[in-house]
Design an enzyme around this catalytic site. Sequence first.
Site, PDB file in Angstrom:
ATOM      1  N   GLY A  12       0.841  -1.205   0.000  1.00 21.37           N
ATOM      2  CA  GLY A  12       0.000   0.000   0.000  1.00 21.37           C
ATOM      3  C   GLY A  12       0.870   1.246   0.000  1.00 21.37           C
ATOM      4  N   ASP A  13       0.223   2.398  -0.137  1.00 27.02           N
ATOM      5  CA  ASP A  13       0.916   3.704  -0.138  1.00 27.02           C
ATOM      6  C   ASP A  13       1.925   3.825  -1.267  1.00 27.02           C
ATOM      7  OD1 ASP A  13      -0.368   4.245   2.332  1.00 27.02           O
ATOM      8  OD2 ASP A  13       1.191   3.111   3.368  1.00 27.02           O
ATOM      9  N   GLU A  14       1.689   3.150  -2.360  1.00 24.94           N
ATOM     10  CA  GLU A  14       2.644   3.174  -3.481  1.00 24.94           C
ATOM     11  C   GLU A  14       2.532   4.452  -4.303  1.00 24.94           C
ATOM     12  OE1 GLU A  14       0.326   0.793  -3.132  1.00 24.94           O
ATOM     13  OE2 GLU A  14       1.290  -1.162  -2.907  1.00 24.94           O
ATOM     14  N   GLY A  40      -5.223   6.140   2.857  1.00 30.12           N
ATOM     15  CA  GLY A  40      -5.464   7.433   2.233  1.00 30.12           C
ATOM     16  C   GLY A  40      -4.670   7.584   0.960  1.00 30.12           C
ATOM     17  N   HIS A  41      -5.297   8.191  -0.029  1.00 24.29           N
ATOM     18  CA  HIS A  41      -4.562   8.546  -1.238  1.00 24.29           C
ATOM     19  C   HIS A  41      -4.193  10.007  -1.108  1.00 24.29           C
ATOM     20  CE1 HIS A  41      -5.469   4.915  -3.206  1.00 24.29           C
ATOM     21  NE2 HIS A  41      -6.718   5.184  -3.502  1.00 24.29           N
ATOM     22  N   THR A 130      -5.885   0.472  11.713  1.00 23.05           N
ATOM     23  CA  THR A 130      -6.016   1.933  11.800  1.00 23.05           C
ATOM     24  C   THR A 130      -7.235   2.297  12.655  1.00 23.05           C
ATOM     25  OG1 THR A 130      -7.289   1.908   9.770  1.00 23.05           O
ATOM     26  CG2 THR A 130      -4.946   2.414   9.554  1.00 23.05           C
ATOM     27  N   PRO A 305       4.610   6.981  11.399  1.00 23.35           N
ATOM     28  CA  PRO A 305       5.808   6.812  10.565  1.00 23.35           C
ATOM     29  C   PRO A 305       5.726   5.457   9.869  1.00 23.35           C
ATOM     30  CG  PRO A 305       6.387   7.144  12.895  1.00 23.35           C
ATOM     31  CD  PRO A 305       4.907   7.036  12.830  1.00 23.35           C
TER      32      PRO A 305
HETATM   33  P1  GDP Z   1      -1.556   5.762  -2.201  1.00 23.06           P
HETATM   34  O1  GDP Z   1      -2.439   5.387  -1.047  1.00 23.06           O
HETATM   35  O2  GDP Z   1      -1.061   4.554  -2.929  1.00 23.06           O
HETATM   36  O3  GDP Z   1      -2.178   6.776  -3.095  1.00 23.06           O
HETATM   37  O4  GDP Z   1      -0.231   6.417  -1.611  1.00 23.06           O
HETATM   38  P2  GDP Z   1      -0.092   7.632  -0.564  1.00 23.06           P
HETATM   39  O5  GDP Z   1      -0.859   8.776  -1.036  1.00 23.06           O
HETATM   40  O6  GDP Z   1      -0.323   7.167   0.805  1.00 23.06           O
HETATM   41  O7  GDP Z   1       1.472   7.871  -0.645  1.00 23.06           O
HETATM   42  C1  GDP Z   1       2.076   8.404  -1.714  1.00 23.06           C
HETATM   43  C2  GDP Z   1       2.773   9.690  -1.281  1.00 23.06           C
HETATM   44  O8  GDP Z   1       3.861   9.937  -2.134  1.00 23.06           O
HETATM   45  C3  GDP Z   1       1.927  10.917  -1.379  1.00 23.06           C
HETATM   46  O9  GDP Z   1       2.307  11.842  -0.383  1.00 23.06           O
HETATM   47  C4  GDP Z   1       2.239  11.468  -2.769  1.00 23.06           C
HETATM   48  O10 GDP Z   1       2.021  12.850  -2.910  1.00 23.06           O
HETATM   49  C5  GDP Z   1       3.687  11.141  -2.851  1.00 23.06           C
HETATM   50  N1  GDP Z   1       4.199  10.853  -4.186  1.00 23.06           N
HETATM   51  C6  GDP Z   1       3.606  10.114  -5.168  1.00 23.06           C
HETATM   52  N2  GDP Z   1       4.435   9.968  -6.218  1.00 23.06           N
HETATM   53  C7  GDP Z   1       5.584  10.629  -5.881  1.00 23.06           C
HETATM   54  C8  GDP Z   1       6.844  10.786  -6.542  1.00 23.06           C
HETATM   55  O11 GDP Z   1       7.089  10.296  -7.635  1.00 23.06           O
HETATM   56  N3  GDP Z   1       7.808  11.497  -5.866  1.00 23.06           N
HETATM   57  C9  GDP Z   1       7.588  12.034  -4.635  1.00 23.06           C
HETATM   58  N4  GDP Z   1       8.592  12.716  -4.069  1.00 23.06           N
HETATM   59  N5  GDP Z   1       6.417  11.898  -3.989  1.00 23.06           N
HETATM   60  C10 GDP Z   1       5.429  11.183  -4.601  1.00 23.06           C
END
Ligand code: GDP
Length: 446
Positions: A12-14, A40-41, A130, A305
Amino acid sequence: MSNRAVVGINWGDEGKGRMVDLLTDSYDVVVRYQGGGNAGHTVVNDRGRFALHLLPSGIFRDGVMNVLANGVALDPENLCAEIRDLRSRGVRVSPDNLSISSRASLLFPWHRDLDGLEETRLGDGKYGSTKQGIAPFYADRSRKKTLLAGELFYPEEFTERLRQILEYENLVLEKEYGARPYQEEEILRWVEEYCVPLKPFIRDTAKLLRDAQSEGKSILFEAQLGALRDMDGGIWPFTTSSNTTSAYVPVGTGVPGIALDDVTGVVKAYSTCVGEGPFVCEWTGGKADRLREEGGEYGAKTGRPRRVGPFDCVATRYGVAMQSATEIALTKLDVLSYMDRIPVCTAYVLNGERTEDFPFPAALDGALPVIEYLEGWKEDISSARTWDDLPEAAKRYVDFIENAAGCPVTYVSVGPERDSIIVRENRRKEWAEERRAAAAGEADDD
Ligand code: GDP
């Protein structure tokens, strides 16, 4: 017309939200088909930085219909808060751009209570929930102890069924956990405050999607979490309580046989994992702190974290297979720019033997990572917009991931902003040709 699922390959969080926000431009409908508000996205676009928990990421694009399908854990309280928050920041959310499935089940306040109570009871053995009520919600859904959103349109039956369910839930709260029961009036007030305002959004979304199909519209399916959290294929019992895989799209949307033309598996350039459970590549100490800071690795929902470590070829290859991914969107490559040389986990050692296959969950605790190093690039790549803008070492890192995962990398993200992306238009075709040529070469060698 083409359909695409955007799914997580790892824990997750990718960066799925970032990819969906980018891709929604080419889709008419964006659908969340599983999971709840427990993750969360994060989306950064011209309107600001947003943490979405339940709403599909297409909500920021004009002309896109967003759907919360039957497979989601519909948390009315959180959804109302999310809608309020977005509206206060100028984002339009109306029945014209959001539809909620009449067959989505409602997550009630006791689900959150039961989640927290069970984690407390488990103590050191906790799952790392969570505490958003997801596990009790899906358990209740399976034993038919919750209500469908569409039942709100049948108030008498709704109240009667609610009464029966409440009796059961109070029994569990009081007798199992010694916790406070709910009064019927209290829950009816809650329904009035958080469920009734959602009624204008509730409709038969399976029919909406079938109609969209027959009108030739393109649909994007957005998953929550990643393959390793999938209830059936993940790191049991540290999984979520729903299916995070692309295979769940037909069930979670109520559209059997719906075709997916593309499955975009989102992979981070290194590993992160939030919550409990085995994490073979985990780093601790100073190097973990540095990577966490560079990547801003704190939970979008909880601020916890995240655990961090190097890229894991074993887990990623497994995730690609589980998701049946047709392509990879590699995110956060820019974060690795500070490293002189970049560690990657190429295999595990299990009971003294090297393996490249992802082990049975219970065996993971005994697995050790085999680490190899690739050369770093040591320069800021966040302004790269084409493949050729990348330094050679960064290209080699992407090539390495592609080969390790066995799937073409068609997107390389170098920043959180919508346009911080390298799109490799022809990569899938090239990859297929390279595979064919390699296979033909091997046949010649024989
Ligand atoms: P999701 O749940 O898969 O959408 O992932 P999250 O939103 O929890 O985590 C992704 C985090 O990485 C977010 O804070 C994005 O803004 C950030 N992010 C996504 N792609 C990139 C990237 O290529 N570079 C950087 N520095 N941040 C990114």
